[in-house]
Motif scaffolding. Structure first.
Motif, short mmCIF file in Angstrom:
data_model
loop_
_atom_site.label_atom_id
_atom_site.label_comp_id
_atom_site.label_asym_id
_atom_site.label_seq_id
_atom_site.Cartn_x
_atom_site.Cartn_y
_atom_site.Cartn_z
N GLU A 1 0.84 -1.20 0.00
CA GLU A 1 0.00 0.00 0.00
C GLU A 1 0.87 1.25 0.00
OE1 GLU A 1 -3.07 2.06 3.08
OE2 GLU A 1 -3.49 -0.03 2.54
N THR A 2 1.92 1.25 0.79
CA THR A 2 2.85 2.37 0.82
C THR A 2 3.49 2.56 -0.54
OG1 THR A 2 3.29 1.99 3.17
CG2 THR A 2 4.93 3.27 1.95
N GLN A 3 3.87 1.46 -1.20
CA GLN A 3 4.47 1.53 -2.52
C GLN A 3 3.47 2.05 -3.57
OE1 GLN A 3 7.58 1.14 -3.96
NE2 GLN A 3 8.07 1.45 -1.80
N MET A 4 2.21 1.64 -3.46
CA MET A 4 1.17 2.13 -4.38
C MET A 4 1.12 3.65 -4.30
SD MET A 4 -0.57 -0.40 -5.99
CE MET A 4 -2.25 0.12 -6.27
N GLN A 5 1.10 4.18 -3.09
CA GLN A 5 1.03 5.63 -2.90
C GLN A 5 2.29 6.31 -3.42
OE1 GLN A 5 0.30 5.66 1.32
NE2 GLN A 5 -1.92 5.49 1.06
N ALA A 6 3.45 5.71 -3.19
CA ALA A 6 4.71 6.29 -3.66
C ALA A 6 4.77 6.33 -5.18
CB ALA A 6 5.89 5.48 -3.11
N ARG A 7 4.04 5.44 -5.84
CA ARG A 7 4.05 5.37 -7.30
C ARG A 7 2.89 6.15 -7.93
NH1 ARG A 7 5.95 -0.97 -7.91
NH2 ARG A 7 7.54 -0.80 -6.30
N GLY A 8 2.21 6.94 -7.13
CA GLY A 8 1.18 7.83 -7.67
C GLY A 8 -0.24 7.34 -7.58
N TYR A 9 -0.49 6.22 -6.94
CA TYR A 9 -1.85 5.69 -6.82
C TYR A 9 -2.48 6.24 -5.53
CZ TYR A 9 -1.00 2.38 -10.58
OH TYR A 9 -0.74 1.82 -11.80
N ALA A 10 -3.76 6.50 -5.60
CA ALA A 10 -4.53 6.95 -4.44
C ALA A 10 -5.79 6.10 -4.36
CB ALA A 10 -4.90 8.43 -4.57
N GLU A 11 -6.23 5.83 -3.15
CA GLU A 11 -7.45 5.04 -2.99
C GLU A 11 -8.61 5.81 -3.61
OE1 GLU A 11 -7.93 2.40 0.59
OE2 GLU A 11 -6.49 3.88 1.35
N ALA A 12 -9.43 5.08 -4.33
CA ALA A 12 -10.56 5.69 -5.04
C ALA A 12 -11.86 5.09 -4.54
CB ALA A 12 -10.40 5.48 -6.54
N GLY A 13 -12.04 5.09 -3.25
CA GLY A 13 -13.26 4.53 -2.67
C GLY A 13 -12.99 3.22 -1.98
N SER A 14 -14.07 2.52 -1.68
CA SER A 14 -13.95 1.27 -0.94
C SER A 14 -13.64 0.11 -1.87
CB SER A 14 -15.25 1.00 -0.17
OG SER A 14 -16.31 0.87 -1.09
N GLY A 15 -13.28 -1.01 -1.29
CA GLY A 15 -13.07 -2.22 -2.07
C GLY A 15 -11.68 -2.35 -2.66
N ASN A 16 -10.69 -1.65 -2.08
CA ASN A 16 -9.31 -1.75 -2.56
C ASN A 16 -9.16 -1.34 -4.02
OD1 ASN A 16 -7.24 -2.18 -0.81
ND2 ASN A 16 -7.44 -4.39 -0.78
N ILE A 17 -9.82 -0.25 -4.38
CA ILE A 17 -9.73 0.30 -5.74
C ILE A 17 -8.83 1.53 -5.70
CG2 ILE A 17 -11.02 1.35 -7.63
CD1 ILE A 17 -13.34 -0.49 -6.90
N TRP A 18 -7.89 1.59 -6.65
CA TRP A 18 -6.88 2.64 -6.68
C TRP A 18 -6.86 3.34 -8.03
CZ3 TRP A 18 -3.29 3.39 -2.57
CH2 TRP A 18 -3.39 2.46 -1.53
N TRP A 19 -6.56 4.65 -8.03
CA TRP A 19 -6.48 5.46 -9.25
C TRP A 19 -5.12 6.15 -9.29
CZ3 TRP A 19 -8.51 6.52 -13.80
CH2 TRP A 19 -8.27 7.75 -14.40
N ASN A 20 -4.49 6.15 -10.47
CA ASN A 20 -3.25 6.87 -10.68
C ASN A 20 -3.54 8.03 -11.62
OD1 ASN A 20 -0.70 7.77 -11.75
ND2 ASN A 20 0.21 5.89 -10.95
N GLU A 21 -3.52 9.22 -11.11
CA GLU A 21 -3.87 10.41 -11.89
C GLU A 21 -2.89 10.63 -13.04
OE1 GLU A 21 -6.28 13.38 -12.98
OE2 GLU A 21 -6.63 12.32 -11.10
N LYS A 22 -1.62 10.37 -12.83
CA LYS A 22 -0.60 10.59 -13.86
C LYS A 22 -0.80 9.67 -15.06
CE LYS A 22 4.33 10.32 -14.77
NZ LYS A 22 5.55 9.67 -14.33
#
Length: 158
Positions: A36-57
């Motif tokens: 999870e820490t690595q996801m955030q470091a690579r530009g991903y942010a949680e996009a709601g519930s259910g372990n869904i992630w969005w990378n804006e870049k």
């Protein structure tokens, strides 16, 4: 016997890797807290519930499946699953698919990027990002992402 078993196991693992973005492929099997820490470091942010992630870049939406405290699978999802309206839906005048020039430019670019023979890459997925396209390329099982204009000018390759 060991060789046959290893080949069978490798075939079983392939579907889980098929839709995992290249930039987070190495997180499969990682402990969830560290991943999870690595996801955030690579530009991903949680996009709601259910372990869904969005990378804006990169404009990539993924769902992470956790099993026994580890990342078991990471699958790409449509933009709408991350609460984003797909660009082709928001701009009725925009083309609904990339031009042949855009696809050709990304196929050639992916061949060069992966250092393989010309004609080795194919377009696996295409989606709009503003006026441009992000094409997910498959080159002999390796994934890359090509950002390209409709005219076929490659902006970036990852």
């Amino acid at each position: 016997m060991k060789r046959k078993l290893a080949m069978a196991l490798s075939l079983i693992a392939l579907p889980a890797l098929a839709d995992t973005p290249d930039d987070i492929l190495d997180l499969l099997g990682a402990r969830a807290a560290g991943a999870e820490t690595q996801m955030q470091a690579r530009g991903y942010a949680e996009a709601g519930s259910g372990n869904i992630w969005w990378n804006e870049k990169t404009g990539i939406c993924v769902k992470v499946q956790v099993s026994q405290g580890r990342y078991k699978a990471i699958d790409m999802l449509p933009d709408r699953d991350c609460g984003r309206k797909a660009a082709e839906q928001s701009d009725a005048a925009a083309p609904r698919s990339p031009s042949q020039a855009a696809m050709d430019a990304c196929m050639n670019g992916a061949d060069d990027y992966q250092e393989v023979a010309d004609g080795s890459s194919i377009v696996k997925h295409a989606r709009r990002s503003g006026e441009n396209w992000i094409l997910t390329m498959d080159t002999s099982g390796r994934t890359s992402h090509c950002t390209v204009t409709q005219a076929g000018d490659v902006i970036g390759m990852e």
